[in-house]
Design an enzyme around this catalytic site. Sequence first.
Site, PDB file in Angstrom:
ATOM      1  N   HIS A 187       9.047  15.702   0.478  1.00  0.00           N
ATOM      2  CA  HIS A 187       8.522  14.793  -1.129  1.00  0.00           C
ATOM      3  C   HIS A 187       9.941  13.486  -0.252  1.00  0.00           C
ATOM      4  O   HIS A 187       9.528  12.722  -1.423  1.00  0.00           O
ATOM      5  CB  HIS A 187       8.998  14.772  -2.058  1.00  0.00           C
ATOM      6  CG  HIS A 187       7.910  16.116  -2.597  1.00  0.00           C
ATOM      7  ND1 HIS A 187       7.292  16.557  -2.277  1.00  0.00           N
ATOM      8  CD2 HIS A 187       8.624  17.860  -2.779  1.00  0.00           C
ATOM      9  CE1 HIS A 187       6.470  17.671  -2.332  1.00  0.00           C
ATOM     10  NE2 HIS A 187       7.420  18.847  -3.210  1.00  0.00           N
TER      11      HIS A 187
ATOM     12  N   LYS B 152      10.269  19.731 -11.965  1.00  0.00           N
ATOM     13  CA  LYS B 152       8.771  19.409 -11.272  1.00  0.00           C
ATOM     14  C   LYS B 152       8.317  21.113 -11.931  1.00  0.00           C
ATOM     15  O   LYS B 152       8.774  21.743 -11.014  1.00  0.00           O
ATOM     16  CB  LYS B 152       9.010  18.860 -10.618  1.00  0.00           C
ATOM     17  CG  LYS B 152       9.211  17.344 -10.274  1.00  0.00           C
ATOM     18  CD  LYS B 152       8.330  17.223  -8.845  1.00  0.00           C
ATOM     19  CE  LYS B 152       8.696  17.624  -7.385  1.00  0.00           C
ATOM     20  NZ  LYS B 152      10.026  17.981  -7.143  1.00  0.00           N
TER      21      LYS B 152
ATOM     22  N   HIS C 290       1.635  19.163  -2.028  1.00  0.00           N
ATOM     23  CA  HIS C 290       2.501  20.225  -1.597  1.00  0.00           C
ATOM     24  C   HIS C 290       0.750  20.886  -0.001  1.00  0.00           C
ATOM     25  O   HIS C 290       0.774  21.433  -0.310  1.00  0.00           O
ATOM     26  CB  HIS C 290       2.112  21.007  -2.264  1.00  0.00           C
ATOM     27  CG  HIS C 290       3.652  21.137  -3.136  1.00  0.00           C
ATOM     28  ND1 HIS C 290       3.394  21.127  -4.644  1.00  0.00           N
ATOM     29  CD2 HIS C 290       4.717  21.047  -2.124  1.00  0.00           C
ATOM     30  CE1 HIS C 290       4.414  20.155  -4.671  1.00  0.00           C
ATOM     31  NE2 HIS C 290       5.801  20.292  -3.946  1.00  0.00           N
TER      32      HIS C 290
ATOM     33  N   ASP D  42      -2.026  -8.944  20.747  1.00  0.00           N
ATOM     34  CA  ASP D  42      -2.185  -7.914  20.074  1.00  0.00           C
ATOM     35  C   ASP D  42      -3.600  -7.724  19.720  1.00  0.00           C
ATOM     36  O   ASP D  42      -3.878  -6.874  18.403  1.00  0.00           O
ATOM     37  CB  ASP D  42      -1.392  -8.432  19.298  1.00  0.00           C
ATOM     38  CG  ASP D  42      -1.359  -9.393  18.464  1.00  0.00           C
ATOM     39  OD1 ASP D  42      -1.939 -10.113  19.519  1.00  0.00           O
ATOM     40  OD2 ASP D  42      -0.579 -10.211  17.732  1.00  0.00           O
ATOM     41  N   GLY D  43      -4.289  -8.341  20.027  1.00  0.00           N
ATOM     42  CA  GLY D  43      -5.962  -8.050  19.894  1.00  0.00           C
ATOM     43  C   GLY D  43      -6.655  -9.299  19.103  1.00  0.00           C
ATOM     44  O   GLY D  43      -7.690  -8.741  18.512  1.00  0.00           O
ATOM     45  N   ASP D  44      -5.802 -10.265  18.378  1.00  0.00           N
ATOM     46  CA  ASP D  44      -6.656 -11.084  17.956  1.00  0.00           C
ATOM     47  C   ASP D  44      -6.407 -12.536  18.002  1.00  0.00           C
ATOM     48  O   ASP D  44      -6.603 -13.438  17.076  1.00  0.00           O
ATOM     49  CB  ASP D  44      -4.898 -11.054  16.552  1.00  0.00           C
ATOM     50  CG  ASP D  44      -4.561 -11.532  16.575  1.00  0.00           C
ATOM     51  OD1 ASP D  44      -3.863 -11.990  17.888  1.00  0.00           O
ATOM     52  OD2 ASP D  44      -3.090 -11.786  16.078  1.00  0.00           O
TER      53      ASP D  44
ATOM     54  N   SER E 278      -1.479 -18.987  19.835  1.00  0.00           N
ATOM     55  CA  SER E 278      -1.850 -20.272  19.703  1.00  0.00           C
ATOM     56  C   SER E 278      -2.402 -21.435  19.136  1.00  0.00           C
ATOM     57  O   SER E 278      -2.359 -22.402  19.226  1.00  0.00           O
ATOM     58  CB  SER E 278      -3.289 -19.694  20.544  1.00  0.00           C
ATOM     59  OG  SER E 278      -3.512 -18.656  18.952  1.00  0.00           O
TER      60      SER E 278
ATOM     61  N   GLY F 255      -6.385 -16.805  25.767  1.00  0.00           N
ATOM     62  CA  GLY F 255      -5.778 -18.355  25.886  1.00  0.00           C
ATOM     63  C   GLY F 255      -6.589 -18.898  26.347  1.00  0.00           C
ATOM     64  O   GLY F 255      -7.412 -19.997  26.052  1.00  0.00           O
TER      65      GLY F 255
END
Length: 595
Positions: free
Chosen positions: A65, A113, A226, A411-413, A457, A573
């Site tokens: 936890h 607990k 759990h 990065d794919g953008d 860019s 680009g």
Amino acid sequence: MAFHTKKLINEPNHVVTEFIEGLVETYPGLQYLDGFPEVKVVLRADVSGVSYDKVAVISGGGSGHEPAHAGFVGKGMLTAAICGDVFASPPVDSILAGIRAVTGPSGCLLIVKNYTGDRLNFGLAAEQAKSEGYGVEMVIVGDDCALPPPRGIAGRRGLAGTILVHKVAGAAADSGLSLAEVAAEAKRASEMVGTMGVALSVCTLPGQVTSDRLGPGKMELGLGIHGEPGAAVADLQHVDIVVSHVLKQILSTETNYVPITRGCRIVLMINGLGATPLMELMIAAGKAVPRLQLEHGLAVDRVYTGSFMTSLDMAGFSITVMKADQKILNYLDAPTKAPNWPVAADGDRPPAKIPVPLPQSRSKKHDEKTLSRPQQLSPQGHILEIAIEAAAIAVINITDSLNDWDSKVGDGDCGSTMFRGASAILEDMKKCYPLNDPAETILQIGSSIGKVMGGTSGILYNIFFKAAYTHLKAVGHSDIRVPHWAGAFEAAIAAVSKYGGAKEGYRTLLDALIPASSVLKEKLAAGVDPVDAFVLSAEAAVTGAESTKNMLAQAGRSSYVSAEILASVPDPGAMGAATWYKAAAEAVKEKYNTH
Ligand SMILES: Nc1ncnc2c1ncn2[C@@H]1O[C@H](COP(=O)(O)OP(=O)(O)OP(=O)(O)O)[C@@H](O)[C@H]1O
């Protein structure tokens, strides 16, 4: 179906002891008791039971936890945490060792607990410690609101709300209250708190396979910590709907689990279950606060967002709501050295967060409000509009391909970044581009890009248009001819190269723009018709962009990518640059052909 999850661990049976070793290396204020591997106790390095004059606050339970419970050991919170094996209650001997290590004449409070194993082990340890002469009190937390009453002898589970009880008790003890008083404060806090969880995945026990119980597109509501199944399985919804549902369940007047009614003051905890990015937790927090205020009529006095009580690597979160009064708020705000208590969440919040107004530019010159699209476009303004529109639409149409290429080498953008810029240009052009003034229009294109694009860019195009503007402005009039455009283009490229450090052949957008600029200059010098020169230069841009496939990258994120991968795609680009340039040239050509 079950599958193996990759983990950065050594021997699965050693994860808890190795976690403790790392924790005490990290925080100088923490120490562990000798006695590994049986005894796993983390305690304040500055506390010894022989001399400690305050009530010791001890908690713990099964591991898995983290940061609970050891990450909440520190002055002002827990004095010691007893760590069991993963999801297994710690044995009586370990609990007793922890009690003996930190309990002085003021006694100790055990915060447990509500799980059968924890109740029994902590209970027996408490009895044993009392028989040795220690003052011991125990408070059991069962904050789970997922299932309706009656809950039989097992009762409600202890979940993330326990952390708030730790903080209240720790601060009360630190303020010098007696054992009975600290226990009373902790008990009061435990009766005011309710929690419910939502999971998107099942957790993986170290060294074991993960169950795919949930399957795609599903979530579990009302689960424990759990790995046990939740109370219900539902289709995954937007987080806004999930938050709304969970809050209603916690605050249900039917279960009446928390004594919270309209007009109450509360604190909120959004707790990640181990594999939920902070971004998603903050989104949930941002949605929960106004719902609590507006739908439930509650004053939200504090918000704690982070991962506090996790379930190994489970994706999902729990929401905890606790009734608060000034005394509770003071305890929650009291300083602590516990490493994982969220700092900066203390203090009064304004009832609503009103954003700070955007600062005005010192130079009013280019304030958007003073600009507008001319009612009547000059022939030149008309051509400019056609070219800008065609360029922006072409960029929008190629978004997916650019993203696809960028996902291989960056990065794919790249497509999404350029899409944002192109969409803003189309929108702003209608509103405020002074199209009859080419220099100012170019400046505005840069401004549209600067506002929304971001990424590499984005800034490079911002620089590009700023430099082009400076060149056009220096012409001294608004009758901009093709040679002026060619000069501005060259100056813009030079600026990108200067600030970005890239040159021709570096596999960047310059590999589309530099050949275009050279051909444009060359054709104009050779007396080729300006529109034809523009179209020919666009062909050079496309050829240049495509040739980036054969180049090794020397700039941007692509420079970290292997030659083999680079050879499979062109530079996104460069392809984006060639696309808008070519679309603009073709649009201008078509305009002239139809006249
Ligand atoms: N120094 C540079 N000079 C000119 N162009 C560059 C330079 N560095 C990167 N680029 C161009 O920027 C493009 C990536 O733009 P984008 O906005 O997607 O960048 P990013 O998301 O910050 O990083 P990434 O390169 O990973 O995509 C590259 O394909 C390349 O053409």
